[in-house]
Motif scaffolding. Structure first.
Motif, mmCIF file in Angstrom:
data_model
loop_
_atom_site.group_PDB
_atom_site.id
_atom_site.type_symbol
_atom_site.label_atom_id
_atom_site.label_comp_id
_atom_site.label_asym_id
_atom_site.label_seq_id
_atom_site.Cartn_x
_atom_site.Cartn_y
_atom_site.Cartn_z
ATOM 1 N N TYR A 19 13.687 -10.071 4.151
ATOM 2 C CA TYR A 19 12.536 -9.161 3.071
ATOM 3 C C TYR A 19 12.491 -9.120 1.595
ATOM 4 N N ALA A 20 13.152 -9.291 0.461
ATOM 5 C CA ALA A 20 12.940 -9.275 -1.165
ATOM 6 C C ALA A 20 11.946 -11.493 -1.127
ATOM 7 N N GLN A 21 11.778 -11.530 -0.393
ATOM 8 C CA GLN A 21 11.683 -12.887 -0.304
ATOM 9 C C GLN A 21 9.719 -12.703 0.152
ATOM 10 N N GLU A 22 9.615 -11.758 1.064
ATOM 11 C CA GLU A 22 8.329 -11.323 1.061
ATOM 12 C C GLU A 22 7.906 -10.169 0.976
ATOM 13 N N GLN A 23 8.637 -10.062 -0.422
ATOM 14 C CA GLN A 23 8.138 -8.580 -0.477
ATOM 15 C C GLN A 23 6.454 -8.001 -0.842
ATOM 16 N N GLN A 24 5.855 -7.611 -0.874
ATOM 17 C CA GLN A 24 4.728 -6.893 -0.682
ATOM 18 C C GLN A 24 3.964 -5.558 -1.094
ATOM 19 N N PRO A 25 2.974 -5.159 -0.886
ATOM 20 C CA PRO A 25 2.686 -4.100 -1.589
ATOM 21 C C PRO A 25 2.824 -3.451 -0.082
ATOM 22 N N ALA A 26 2.467 -1.640 -0.178
ATOM 23 C CA ALA A 26 2.961 -0.956 0.636
ATOM 24 C C ALA A 26 2.390 -1.327 1.821
ATOM 25 N N SER A 27 0.587 -1.823 1.654
ATOM 26 C CA SER A 27 0.253 -2.136 3.024
ATOM 27 C C SER A 27 0.259 -3.059 3.693
ATOM 28 N N ASN A 78 17.872 7.938 1.204
ATOM 29 C CA ASN A 78 19.082 8.277 0.224
ATOM 30 C C ASN A 78 18.535 7.963 -1.909
ATOM 31 N N GLU A 79 18.536 6.810 -1.573
ATOM 32 C CA GLU A 79 18.668 5.875 -2.703
ATOM 33 C C GLU A 79 16.910 5.558 -3.266
ATOM 34 N N GLY A 80 16.250 6.372 -2.596
ATOM 35 C CA GLY A 80 14.767 5.843 -3.067
ATOM 36 C C GLY A 80 14.037 5.202 -2.436
ATOM 37 N N GLN A 81 14.495 3.971 -1.924
ATOM 38 C CA GLN A 81 14.046 2.522 -1.658
ATOM 39 C C GLN A 81 13.816 2.698 0.020
ATOM 40 N N VAL A 82 12.553 3.473 -0.258
ATOM 41 C CA VAL A 82 11.824 4.349 0.497
ATOM 42 C C VAL A 82 10.707 2.732 1.650
ATOM 43 N N ASP A 83 10.225 1.668 1.330
ATOM 44 C CA ASP A 83 9.829 0.744 1.831
ATOM 45 C C ASP A 83 10.706 0.114 2.425
ATOM 46 N N THR A 84 12.107 -0.546 1.441
ATOM 47 C CA THR A 84 13.137 -0.925 2.744
ATOM 48 C C THR A 84 13.884 0.294 3.303
ATOM 49 N N ALA A 85 14.245 1.030 3.596
ATOM 50 C CA ALA A 85 14.079 2.148 4.217
ATOM 51 C C ALA A 85 13.631 1.767 5.890
#
Length: 239
Positions: A19-27, A78-85
């Motif tokens: 996931y980290a390697q492929e991090q992209q915009p919220a779209s 809960n940590e505020g990392q919405v996309d990862t959640a």
């Protein structure tokens, strides 16, 4: 059991790194509920199959795996990392489309972003599995309250009231339903009743207290119990 947790941890780590390697915009569909509900490419389908096969080897069932990724999703949320959640919730949904918690989580995320109609749609999916879940029903009521704030239509407020009625019928001590009902009374300009429900909700669970709403209510009517004051330097006096 230790072997299971080691396998699960390895799986989560590999998923996290990918996931980290492929991090992209919220779209990016990965961080949209149900992967954006768009058709997947052949490569994406193969990746899904590989992930499911890995889970089949690491967990006793896909239901168990789905619940595992739901827990990780809540932790990130809960940590505020919405996309990862959301990505974790998507994996949980991929593992078990009948896991009502995935739709519930998607609804909460959408509502937090102000996408009330999308949130209500997700909550409706969850309600098909849990029609009498008090907490779920109160979250649906909260979404309709947000919709009312946006459109000022009585229909939205009536829908909020109906779902909160159902929520309290299922559990009369649901603090969040009581807190949301305080807002219903507020928007109907029944401030005495709004204060009553706010205090009842606070007495059950202080986490249900919405300080923004509290300020709005104080601006319309002083707290009959004197617990809260319209003073930016005042602190709640009762514990």
């Amino acid at each position: 059991m230790k072997r299971f947790f080691l396998a699960a941890a390895t799986l989560v780590l590999s998923v996290s790194m990918a996931y980290a390697q492929e991090q992209q915009p919220a779209s990016n569909p990965k961080v949209l509920p149900m992967f954006g509900q768009v058709a997947k490419t052949d490569a994406q389908q193969k990746a899904d199959e590989k992930f499911l096969t890995s889970c089949d080897k690491s967990f006793e069932s896909r239901t168990e795996a789905s619940n595992f990724f739901m827990e990780r999703g809540w932790e990130y949320l809960n940590e505020g990392q919405v996309d990862t959640a959301v990505y974790r919730f998507n994996l949980a949904w991929l593992l078990n489309p009948d896991n009502y918690n995935t739709y519930w989580a998607f609804g909460l995320v959408e509502n937090s972003k102000g996408n009330t109609q999308e949130a209500i749609g997700m909550f409706d999916r969850a309600l098909k599995y849990q029609p009498n879940n008090s907490l779920l029903l109160s979250d649906v009521g909260a979404a309709y309250l947000q919709q009312y704030i946006k459109d000022k239509k009585k229909k939205s407020l009536k829908q909020a009231t109906a779902f909160l009625d159902r929520s309290l019928k299922a559990d009369q001590n649901n603090a969040f339903a009581l807190a949301n009902y305080a807002q219903v009374y507020y928007y109907n300009k029944k401030y005495t009743e709004a204060w009553d429900y706010l205090h009842r909700s606070r007495d059950i669970n202080i986490m249900s207290l919405d300080y923004n709403f509290l300020a709005d209510l104080l601006a319309q009517m002083p707290d009959p119990k004197g617990m809260f004051r319209n003073d930016p330097n005042a602190v709640e006096s009762a514990n």
